[in-house]
Design a protein around this motif. Structure first.
Motif, PDB file in Angstrom:
ATOM      1  N   THR A 257       0.847  -1.198   0.000  1.00  0.00           N
ATOM      2  CA  THR A 257       0.000   0.000   0.000  1.00  0.00           C
ATOM      3  C   THR A 257       0.881   1.246   0.000  1.00  0.00           C
ATOM      4  OG1 THR A 257      -0.041   0.050   2.415  1.00  0.00           O
ATOM      5  CG2 THR A 257      -1.799  -1.192   1.317  1.00  0.00           C
ATOM      6  N   ALA A 258       0.286   2.366  -0.381  1.00  0.00           N
ATOM      7  CA  ALA A 258       1.034   3.627  -0.388  1.00  0.00           C
ATOM      8  C   ALA A 258       1.536   3.943   1.017  1.00  0.00           C
ATOM      9  CB  ALA A 258       0.156   4.753  -0.918  1.00  0.00           C
ATOM     10  N   ASP A 259       0.696   3.694   2.029  1.00  0.00           N
ATOM     11  CA  ASP A 259       1.096   3.968   3.412  1.00  0.00           C
ATOM     12  C   ASP A 259       2.221   3.028   3.837  1.00  0.00           C
ATOM     13  OD1 ASP A 259       0.648   5.374   5.977  1.00  0.00           O
ATOM     14  OD2 ASP A 259       0.116   3.375   6.683  1.00  0.00           O
ATOM     15  N   GLY A 260       2.124   1.758   3.428  1.00  0.00           N
ATOM     16  CA  GLY A 260       3.179   0.800   3.760  1.00  0.00           C
ATOM     17  C   GLY A 260       4.509   1.209   3.153  1.00  0.00           C
ATOM     18  N   LEU A 261       4.480   1.682   1.907  1.00  0.00           N
ATOM     19  CA  LEU A 261       5.712   2.110   1.234  1.00  0.00           C
ATOM     20  C   LEU A 261       6.301   3.351   1.893  1.00  0.00           C
ATOM     21  CD1 LEU A 261       4.626   1.551  -2.456  1.00  0.00           C
ATOM     22  CD2 LEU A 261       6.430   0.325  -1.265  1.00  0.00           C
ATOM     23  N   PHE A 262       5.432   4.187   2.462  1.00  0.00           N
ATOM     24  CA  PHE A 262       5.874   5.403   3.147  1.00  0.00           C
ATOM     25  C   PHE A 262       6.797   5.047   4.317  1.00  0.00           C
ATOM     26  CE2 PHE A 262       5.313   9.080   5.968  1.00  0.00           C
ATOM     27  CZ  PHE A 262       5.424  10.133   5.065  1.00  0.00           C
ATOM     28  N   HIS A 263       6.569   3.858   4.920  1.00  0.00           N
ATOM     29  CA  HIS A 263       7.362   3.442   6.078  1.00  0.00           C
ATOM     30  C   HIS A 263       8.397   2.376   5.721  1.00  0.00           C
ATOM     31  CE1 HIS A 263       3.637   5.118   7.844  1.00  0.00           C
ATOM     32  NE2 HIS A 263       4.503   5.646   8.687  1.00  0.00           N
ATOM     33  N   THR A 264       8.696   2.250   4.454  1.00  0.00           N
ATOM     34  CA  THR A 264       9.641   1.235   3.976  1.00  0.00           C
ATOM     35  C   THR A 264      10.930   1.916   3.527  1.00  0.00           C
ATOM     36  OG1 THR A 264       7.892  -0.259   3.266  1.00  0.00           O
ATOM     37  CG2 THR A 264       9.976  -0.486   2.133  1.00  0.00           C
ATOM     38  N   PRO A 265      12.088   1.281   3.718  1.00  0.00           N
ATOM     39  CA  PRO A 265      13.311   1.902   3.203  1.00  0.00           C
ATOM     40  C   PRO A 265      13.245   2.049   1.683  1.00  0.00           C
ATOM     41  CG  PRO A 265      13.715  -0.367   3.904  1.00  0.00           C
ATOM     42  CD  PRO A 265      12.347  -0.007   4.362  1.00  0.00           C
ATOM     43  N   THR A 266      13.992   3.006   1.175  1.00  0.00           N
ATOM     44  CA  THR A 266      14.033   3.234  -0.270  1.00  0.00           C
ATOM     45  C   THR A 266      15.364   2.707  -0.816  1.00  0.00           C
ATOM     46  OG1 THR A 266      15.124   5.362  -0.048  1.00  0.00           O
ATOM     47  CG2 THR A 266      12.713   5.366   0.042  1.00  0.00           C
ATOM     48  N   GLN A 267      15.514   2.780  -2.144  1.00  0.00           N
ATOM     49  CA  GLN A 267      16.802   2.394  -2.770  1.00  0.00           C
ATOM     50  C   GLN A 267      17.949   3.214  -2.170  1.00  0.00           C
ATOM     51  OE1 GLN A 267      17.632   0.827  -6.349  1.00  0.00           O
ATOM     52  NE2 GLN A 267      16.278  -0.674  -5.476  1.00  0.00           N
ATOM     53  N   LYS A 268      17.675   4.495  -1.881  1.00  0.00           N
ATOM     54  CA  LYS A 268      18.732   5.352  -1.312  1.00  0.00           C
ATOM     55  C   LYS A 268      19.185   4.831   0.045  1.00  0.00           C
ATOM     56  CE  LYS A 268      17.793   9.778  -3.562  1.00  0.00           C
ATOM     57  NZ  LYS A 268      17.180  11.105  -3.399  1.00  0.00           N
ATOM     58  N   HIS A 269      18.216   4.349   0.853  1.00  0.00           N
ATOM     59  CA  HIS A 269      18.580   3.819   2.168  1.00  0.00           C
ATOM     60  C   HIS A 269      19.404   2.544   2.037  1.00  0.00           C
ATOM     61  CE1 HIS A 269      14.944   6.234   3.267  1.00  0.00           C
ATOM     62  NE2 HIS A 269      15.836   6.674   4.124  1.00  0.00           N
ATOM     63  N   ILE A 270      19.019   1.708   1.080  1.00  0.00           N
ATOM     64  CA  ILE A 270      19.766   0.455   0.883  1.00  0.00           C
ATOM     65  C   ILE A 270      21.186   0.769   0.399  1.00  0.00           C
ATOM     66  CG2 ILE A 270      19.859  -1.683  -0.464  1.00  0.00           C
ATOM     67  CD1 ILE A 270      16.766  -1.647  -0.372  1.00  0.00           C
ATOM     68  N   GLU A 271      21.294   1.763  -0.472  1.00  0.00           N
ATOM     69  CA  GLU A 271      22.623   2.183  -0.950  1.00  0.00           C
ATOM     70  C   GLU A 271      23.453   2.744   0.216  1.00  0.00           C
ATOM     71  OE1 GLU A 271      25.964   3.276  -3.224  1.00  0.00           O
ATOM     72  OE2 GLU A 271      24.441   1.725  -3.433  1.00  0.00           O
ATOM     73  N   ALA A 272      22.805   3.504   1.113  1.00  0.00           N
ATOM     74  CA  ALA A 272      23.516   4.052   2.279  1.00  0.00           C
ATOM     75  C   ALA A 272      23.992   2.919   3.196  1.00  0.00           C
ATOM     76  CB  ALA A 272      22.614   5.010   3.051  1.00  0.00           C
ATOM     77  N   LEU A 273      23.157   1.880   3.369  1.00  0.00           N
ATOM     78  CA  LEU A 273      23.555   0.729   4.193  1.00  0.00           C
ATOM     79  C   LEU A 273      24.738  -0.005   3.553  1.00  0.00           C
ATOM     80  CD1 LEU A 273      20.019  -0.661   5.107  1.00  0.00           C
ATOM     81  CD2 LEU A 273      21.650   0.349   6.702  1.00  0.00           C
ATOM     82  N   ARG A 274      24.714  -0.099   2.217  1.00  0.00           N
ATOM     83  CA  ARG A 274      25.832  -0.745   1.505  1.00  0.00           C
ATOM     84  C   ARG A 274      27.133   0.020   1.749  1.00  0.00           C
ATOM     85  NH1 ARG A 274      28.908  -0.639  -3.170  1.00  0.00           N
ATOM     86  NH2 ARG A 274      28.212   1.458  -3.679  1.00  0.00           N
ATOM     87  N   GLN A 275      27.046   1.343   1.625  1.00  0.00           N
ATOM     88  CA  GLN A 275      28.249   2.172   1.821  1.00  0.00           C
ATOM     89  C   GLN A 275      28.744   2.093   3.269  1.00  0.00           C
ATOM     90  OE1 GLN A 275      27.626   6.108   0.257  1.00  0.00           O
ATOM     91  NE2 GLN A 275      27.107   5.351  -1.782  1.00  0.00           N
ATOM     92  N   GLU A 276      27.782   1.997   4.189  1.00  0.00           N
ATOM     93  CA  GLU A 276      28.136   1.929   5.612  1.00  0.00           C
ATOM     94  C   GLU A 276      28.884   0.623   5.924  1.00  0.00           C
ATOM     95  OE1 GLU A 276      25.505   1.799   9.613  1.00  0.00           O
ATOM     96  OE2 GLU A 276      24.816   3.242   8.100  1.00  0.00           O
ATOM     97  N   ILE A 277      28.379  -0.479   5.385  1.00  0.00           N
ATOM     98  CA  ILE A 277      29.026  -1.778   5.641  1.00  0.00           C
ATOM     99  C   ILE A 277      30.413  -1.804   4.991  1.00  0.00           C
ATOM    100  CG2 ILE A 277      28.364  -3.352   3.737  1.00  0.00           C
ATOM    101  CD1 ILE A 277      27.195  -5.207   5.873  1.00  0.00           C
ATOM    102  N   ASN A 278      30.537  -1.198   3.803  1.00  0.00           N
ATOM    103  CA  ASN A 278      31.842  -1.146   3.126  1.00  0.00           C
ATOM    104  C   ASN A 278      32.811  -0.219   3.856  1.00  0.00           C
ATOM    105  OD1 ASN A 278      30.890  -2.915   1.226  1.00  0.00           O
ATOM    106  ND2 ASN A 278      30.655  -1.402  -0.410  1.00  0.00           N
ATOM    107  N   ALA A 279      32.273   0.866   4.434  1.00  0.00           N
ATOM    108  CA  ALA A 279      33.122   1.834   5.153  1.00  0.00           C
ATOM    109  C   ALA A 279      33.744   1.194   6.396  1.00  0.00           C
ATOM    110  CB  ALA A 279      32.308   3.065   5.542  1.00  0.00           C
ATOM    111  N   ALA A 280      33.089   0.160   6.937  1.00  0.00           N
ATOM    112  CA  ALA A 280      33.637  -0.536   8.116  1.00  0.00           C
ATOM    113  C   ALA A 280      34.814  -1.434   7.729  1.00  0.00           C
ATOM    114  CB  ALA A 280      32.542  -1.365   8.780  1.00  0.00           C
ATOM    115  N   ARG A 281      35.092  -1.544   6.422  1.00  0.00           N
ATOM    116  CA  ARG A 281      36.223  -2.301   5.871  1.00  0.00           C
ATOM    117  C   ARG A 281      36.285  -3.733   6.410  1.00  0.00           C
ATOM    118  NH1 ARG A 281      40.957   0.632   7.607  1.00  0.00           N
ATOM    119  NH2 ARG A 281      42.172  -0.897   6.463  1.00  0.00           N
TER     120      ARG A 281
END
Length: 420
Positions: A257-281
């Protein structure tokens, strides 16, 4: 079109109302050959500029094929129920100013809004790996959304064809209900499962049901295309909720639902998590080389720094060639850290944000495919039985549709940080 998560500004009034989105299970953010036109891995349903919904009106009982044809050629939507060679019931449908209709199916004809083809597990869904005979109906189902709040979405089996007709032939399961109205099932059926507790980390799998052409809910038939319908489930409805799964016998769709998606991570958040895990080397504990998840755009190519994992224990390494044992299967290795023997696979970040139930860090991998997502998302999908074939059910990775195996269907990953 996603709002910032969590919180975020309210949608400006000039943006079209979004009813929700359908996401095809088994794809990691896009079709392998790219999304094209109406054929893609994700389809958003927006309020139409003008209502196109229909509702039942006149019922005709007809004894000749010519008369049946005359009614179906009137340019109105209709559903024909062929009872015998000499008797057909035709239900005419009239315009409904309060609803929008969206149709899903295998056909590429214009009445289909969202073209869906058979999902091949492991995402090997390339032009070379075409299914020889599809089990998905050309006009599989229709979703009808109320144009007024709360924008309720309902699902019905079968879609109207280019002549605005739905035909249920002599062999299709069909019947007259006690109140007199006709109903039926499509050949392979449209199955729906509503999770108990919505689409959250606390949700539990619901019960798979079959939806009729008129939107009633039935228990499953003995096999997918059996003539005998299941029992009517009067306590349940065809209203879709956040996290509802729709199975078209060859592809499974997730409704958000539109409301469910409002509270779901976006592609940008997943990309930020990827960068965060990589930054921890994270490092390979044996080779001591730094590991890094490849960028989301390079999802299919194994890279030199890509993390690999032993799926029996969860230890993350870089790629190496040792650990083969003569008494094990080809892709099984012995982990140098703990001596556990099991599959050794590259890890891939789950990039389809619609499958996440929370925005937690990517700490768990599905077994045996190696797709990585948050703990709560991995545990949620690990317990969902998805239809497979004509009467089997099993849990599968939402990112590639591979059947899950192992004690938990997923494993907690053990990363080693840099020694320095």
């Amino acid at each position: 079109m996603f709002s910032p998560w969590p919180g975020g500004a309210l949608r400006p009034n000039k943006e079209p109302v979004k009813y929700g989105e359908l996401v095809v299970l088994g794809y990691n953010g896009a079709l392998p050959n790219g999304d094209r036109g109406r054929r893609k891995s994700r389809f958003a349903l927006y309020k139409r500029p003008k209502a196109n919904g229909v509702k039942p009106s006149t019922v005709h009982v007809i004894s000749t094929p010519q008369a049946s044809k005359a009614i179906s050629c009137k340019g109105q939507h209709s559903i024909s129920y062929t009872l015998s060679r000499n008797q057909t019931v035709v239900v005419e449908y009239t315009h409904d100013k309060d609803t929008d209709m969206f149709q899903v199916g295998r056909s590429t004809e214009s009445p289909i809004d969202f073209v869906v083809t058979d999902t091949i597990s492991g995402s090997q869904n390339t032009d070379e790996a075409q299914i020889t005979q599809s089990t998905i109906s050309r006009f599989a189902c229709r979703i009808v959304c109320d144009r007024n709040e709360p924008y309720t979405a309902r699902i019905f089996a079968a879609g109207f064809d280019s002549s605005k007709n739905i035909f249920l032939g002599e062999k299709a399961a069909k019947w007259k209900n006690p109140d007199g109205h006709m109903d039926g099932l499509t050949t392979n059926g449209v199955l729906v499962m509503h999770p108990r507790g919505g689409f959250t980390e606390e949700s539990q799998p619901g019960v798979w049901r079959e939806i009729s052409v008129c939107g009633d809910v039935y228990t499953l038939r003995e096999t997918r295309s059996a003539q005998q319908r299941g029992k009517l489930v009067e306590s349940e409805t065809n209203v879709l909720q956040d996290g509802s799964l729709i199975d078209l016998c060859g592809a499974t769709l997730l409704w958000r639902t539109a409301d469910g998606l409002f509270h779901t991570p976006t592609q940008k958040h997943i990309e930020a998590l990827r960068q965060e895990i990589n930054a921890a080397r994270p490092q390979c504990p044996v080779g001591l080389n730094t590991l890094a998840f490849p960028s989301i755009n390079r999802k299919e190519v194994v890279e030199e720094k890509q993390p690999w994992a032993y799926l029996s224990c969860g230890h993350v390494h870089g790629y190496h060639n040792w650990g083969h044992r003569s008494d094990t299967e080809a892709n099984e290795r012995e982990c140098p850290m703990c001596r556990t023997v099991g599959p050794y696979v590259p890890l891939w970040l789950g990039c389809e944000a619609g499958f996440y139930v929370d925005a937690g860090p990517p700490t768990h991998a599905f077994t045996p495919c190696g797709h990585v997502c948050s703990e709560k998302s991995a545990k949620y999908w690990s317990q969902i039985p998805l239809p497979h074939g004509t009467h089997a059910f099993h849990a599968a990775c939402p990112f590639c549709a591979t059947q899950l195996v192992g004690e938990q269907n997923c494993i907690k990953l053990i990363f080693q940080g840099p020694i320095d």
